[in-house]
Motif scaffolding. Structure first.
Motif, mmCIF file in Angstrom:
data_model
loop_
_atom_site.group_PDB
_atom_site.id
_atom_site.type_symbol
_atom_site.label_atom_id
_atom_site.label_comp_id
_atom_site.label_asym_id
_atom_site.label_seq_id
_atom_site.Cartn_x
_atom_site.Cartn_y
_atom_site.Cartn_z
ATOM 1 N N ASN A 26 -1.068 -6.196 2.046
ATOM 2 C CA ASN A 26 -1.704 -4.884 2.134
ATOM 3 C C ASN A 26 -2.310 -4.418 0.820
ATOM 4 O OD1 ASN A 26 -1.200 -4.693 4.789
ATOM 5 N ND2 ASN A 26 0.274 -3.036 4.688
ATOM 6 N N ALA A 27 -1.981 -5.091 -0.277
ATOM 7 C CA ALA A 27 -2.650 -4.750 -1.541
ATOM 8 C C ALA A 27 -4.112 -5.174 -1.485
ATOM 9 C CB ALA A 27 -1.947 -5.442 -2.708
ATOM 10 N N ALA A 28 -4.399 -6.223 -0.694
ATOM 11 C CA ALA A 28 -5.772 -6.731 -0.613
ATOM 12 C C ALA A 28 -6.596 -5.915 0.389
ATOM 13 C CB ALA A 28 -5.756 -8.213 -0.234
ATOM 14 N N SER A 51 -3.130 10.081 13.935
ATOM 15 C CA SER A 51 -2.600 9.206 14.991
ATOM 16 C C SER A 51 -2.534 7.760 14.518
ATOM 17 C CB SER A 51 -3.467 9.338 16.241
ATOM 18 O OG SER A 51 -4.807 9.019 15.917
ATOM 19 N N GLY A 52 -2.278 7.569 13.222
ATOM 20 C CA GLY A 52 -2.057 6.206 12.692
ATOM 21 C C GLY A 52 -0.771 5.633 13.279
ATOM 22 N N ASP A 53 -0.658 4.306 13.217
ATOM 23 C CA ASP A 53 0.478 3.646 13.880
ATOM 24 C C ASP A 53 1.842 4.111 13.382
ATOM 25 O OD1 ASP A 53 -0.787 1.943 15.789
ATOM 26 O OD2 ASP A 53 -1.621 0.858 14.090
ATOM 27 N N ILE A 54 1.953 4.380 12.084
ATOM 28 C CA ILE A 54 3.274 4.765 11.567
ATOM 29 C C ILE A 54 3.669 6.121 12.158
ATOM 30 C CG2 ILE A 54 4.693 4.975 9.492
ATOM 31 C CD1 ILE A 54 2.435 3.564 7.977
ATOM 32 N N GLY A 55 2.687 7.025 12.295
ATOM 33 C CA GLY A 55 2.963 8.340 12.889
ATOM 34 C C GLY A 55 3.373 8.211 14.344
ATOM 35 N N LEU A 56 2.701 7.321 15.073
ATOM 36 C CA LEU A 56 3.030 7.133 16.497
ATOM 37 C C LEU A 56 4.447 6.573 16.637
ATOM 38 C CD1 LEU A 56 -0.340 5.546 17.759
ATOM 39 C CD2 LEU A 56 0.343 7.950 17.779
ATOM 40 N N ILE A 57 4.740 5.603 15.786
ATOM 41 C CA ILE A 57 6.072 4.984 15.838
ATOM 42 C C ILE A 57 7.140 6.020 15.477
ATOM 43 C CG2 ILE A 57 7.521 3.319 14.562
ATOM 44 C CD1 ILE A 57 4.885 1.495 14.758
ATOM 45 N N CYS A 63 0.852 -1.193 0.000
ATOM 46 C CA CYS A 63 0.000 0.000 0.000
ATOM 47 C C CYS A 63 0.888 1.244 0.000
ATOM 48 C CB CYS A 63 -0.913 0.003 1.217
ATOM 49 S SG CYS A 63 -0.044 -0.113 2.759
ATOM 50 N N ARG A 64 0.275 2.370 -0.247
ATOM 51 C CA ARG A 64 1.033 3.608 -0.165
ATOM 52 C C ARG A 64 0.309 4.542 0.796
ATOM 53 N NH1 ARG A 64 -0.661 4.125 -5.613
ATOM 54 N NH2 ARG A 64 -2.574 5.345 -5.745
ATOM 55 N N GLU A 65 0.996 5.641 1.138
ATOM 56 C CA GLU A 65 0.427 6.547 2.132
ATOM 57 C C GLU A 65 -0.387 7.633 1.461
ATOM 58 O OE1 GLU A 65 3.415 7.250 5.516
ATOM 59 O OE2 GLU A 65 4.501 7.261 3.630
ATOM 60 N N ARG A 66 -1.434 8.081 2.192
ATOM 61 C CA ARG A 66 -2.134 9.284 1.763
ATOM 62 C C ARG A 66 -1.171 10.448 1.890
ATOM 63 N NH1 ARG A 66 -7.746 8.426 1.573
ATOM 64 N NH2 ARG A 66 -7.932 6.701 2.985
ATOM 65 N N THR A 67 -1.183 11.342 0.927
ATOM 66 C CA THR A 67 -0.213 12.441 0.943
ATOM 67 C C THR A 67 -0.897 13.764 1.282
ATOM 68 O OG1 THR A 67 -0.600 12.950 -1.347
ATOM 69 C CG2 THR A 67 1.104 11.323 -0.909
ATOM 70 N N ALA A 68 -0.066 14.840 1.359
ATOM 71 C CA ALA A 68 -0.591 16.176 1.686
ATOM 72 C C ALA A 68 -1.661 16.609 0.678
ATOM 73 C CB ALA A 68 0.551 17.179 1.707
ATOM 74 N N GLY A 82 -3.273 7.723 6.848
ATOM 75 C CA GLY A 82 -3.899 6.554 6.235
ATOM 76 C C GLY A 82 -3.110 5.942 5.093
ATOM 77 N N LEU A 83 -3.416 4.684 4.846
ATOM 78 C CA LEU A 83 -2.749 3.906 3.793
ATOM 79 C C LEU A 83 -3.785 3.491 2.759
ATOM 80 C CD1 LEU A 83 -0.682 1.565 6.170
ATOM 81 C CD2 LEU A 83 0.188 3.534 4.909
ATOM 82 N N ILE A 84 -3.350 3.432 1.515
ATOM 83 C CA ILE A 84 -4.261 3.027 0.439
ATOM 84 C C ILE A 84 -3.622 1.845 -0.304
ATOM 85 C CG2 ILE A 84 -5.518 3.790 -1.610
ATOM 86 C CD1 ILE A 84 -4.837 6.662 -0.762
#
Ligand SMILES: Cc1cc2nc3c(=O)[nH]c(=O)nc-3n(C[C@H](O)[C@H](O)[C@H](O)COP(=O)(O)OP(=O)(O)OC[C@H]3O[C@@H](n4cnc5c(N)ncnc54)[C@H](O)[C@@H]3O)c2cc1C
Length: 413
Positions: A297-299, A164-170, A120-125, A257-259
């Protein structure tokens, strides 16, 4: 020059590695394609631990988890193509014709079945509404993770994290450990999106404030980010005009978020689910296009890499066994208290003793009973102390060939 194979796996992250290994074990000749220079996918940059508890009963760092699968891959004859990008896929008499771009030029692959493990990829600005320019310092959490953990460079010294997604918290914890000041994590919703353990271990343990019902509405700065404007968010999820503050910072890190990455799938006519944004799949990850499988994560975005590997294995095995044949499907129908259930349908010609289903609740709920029924008969019942949308639940259910399968939720308190 063309290569022929039984199964072509696209994407060399944990899902693709598991799929390639499983497909060869099932007897297929396998080609594994990865656009980057190294296998391992996103795990390469996830240097924190917590991976592999379900699969290996150990807490591993991301690269350690990937290494376990790379060691298994070395024992196979899977043909790995690195620095290779899949440009185009079209139907072929033997299945599929893939045109790939490699460092030596265009190549062609003919495969009977395809496994899409593209992550998946991340939502961007651009995908969140923030006014202002786009100066240096506006960066997604995954890119900040890449800068910090792979390139050894700090993306900023005074950081604000949006979402507050997990990647941001980490990343809040990681940046603090590397000497940056994390001024706070701002979340538009009234509840955090990340796992409770990440709130505790990444924010609370480091004294990083979490501001709920707040968002970034504007950025300031031309060359480099100088400040952001923070606004309170009302119950209608819109910023409240009267309550705004300006926070000086040099990095705004987006964890919004991730897409699932499914551009290739779409070109093949694969139908996507409106909530997961991944393909509609059966229990082995086969999409509505026969011979095209999806996993990891593609699914749908998974919360544990262990389940990513599990889905890769089942897609890889099924792709190796794939044969055009008459199939029959049952729909999996969750009630409206569920955000979604995965898979969305079950191929009854491929039923095992138990079928694994994943689900997320739509809202946070305390004591809740989940019941899986088929033809009105209870197949599975469990009372959960708490259900939260960020936490994916996994159940294994003895689905049979007859009648639709429903998922029901009863909130007990
Ligand atoms: C930025 C980021 C950080 C994350 N951090 C964490 C974390 O800290 N902890 C956690 O549990 N989970 C984390 N995750 C979730 C993580 O994605 C999964 O746990 C797991 O890595 C997913 O595996 P995957 O194989 O499905 O996808 P990925 O690991 O993303 O692998 C997909 C692979 O496919 C390749 N690819 C894509 N398209 C093509 C193409 N057209 N041609 C060739 N190759 C292609 C990509 O280069 C990549 O290597 C993170 C996700 C992201 C996006």
């Amino acid at each position: 020059m063309s290569v022929q194979c039984g199964v072509c796996v696209i994407g060399g992250g944990p899902a693709g590695l598991a799929a390639a290994i499983a497909a060869e074990k099932e007897g297929a000749k396998v080609v594994l394609i990865e656009r980057e220079a190294r296998l391992g996918g996103i795990l390469k940059q996830c240097v924190h631990d917590g991976f592999g508890l379900v699969r290996f009963g150990e807490k591993l760092a991301g690269p350690e988890y990937a290494e376990r699968y790379l060691d298994l891959l070395k024992k196979t004859t899977v043909h790995v193509m690195l620095h290779t990008f899949v440009d185009n896929i079209r139907p072929h008499a033997m299945g599929w014709h893939l045109t790939v771009v490699t460092s030596e030029g265009m190549r062609h692959i003919i495969a009977s079945a395809i496994v899409l493990a593209t992550g998946c990829r991340e939502r961007t600005a651009r995908q969140v509404a923030i006014h202002g320019t786009r100066p240096a310092g506006l960066i997604t959490a995954g890119a900040a993770q890449y800068y910090t953990n792979i390139l050894g460079q700090l993306p900023g010294r005074r950081c604000v994290i949006l979402g507050s997604g997990d990647i941001g918290l980490i990343m809040a914890r990681r940046l603090t450990l590397e000497g940056a000041q994390v001024l706070g994590v701002y979340e538009a919703k009234p509840v955090p999106s990340g796992l409770p353990r990440n709130i505790a271990q990444c924010l609370n343990d480091f004294g990083i404030p979490l501001h709920l019902s707040k968002t970034v509405t504007q950025v300031f700065g031309s060359e480099r980010l100088e400040a952001v404007e923070i606004a309170e968010v009302g119950s209608n999820m819109q910023p409240v005009n009267s309550v705004r503050e300006r926070v000086a910072c040099d990095a705004l890190i987006l964890s919004v978020g991730l897409i699932p990455e499914n551009e290739l799938a779409e070109t093949l006519g694969v139908e996507l689910h409106p909530v997961t944004k991944g393909p509609l799949c059966d229990q082995n990850g086969m999409t509505n296009v026969p011979g095209v499988f999806s996993c990891g994560n593609a699914a749908h975005v998974n919360d544990l890499v262990d389940y990513v590997s599990e889905s890769g294995e089942s897609a890889g095995r099924a792709a190796a066994r794939y044969a055009a044949k008459e199939r029959a499907y049952l729909d999996i129908v969750p009630d409206s208290s569920f955000l979604y259930a995965f898979p969305q349908r079950v191929d009854v010609t491929e039923l095992g003793e138990k079928t694994v289903l994943f689900f997320r609740s739509r809202d946070e709920c305390d004591r809740t009973r989940v019941i899986v029924k088929q033809n009105g008969r209870e197949l599975f019942k469990k009372t959960y102390r708490k259900l939260r949308p960020p936490e994916m639940e996994r159940v294994a259910v003895p689905i049979t060939a007859v009648g639709p399968v429903t998922l029901e939720m009863e909130v007990l308190s």
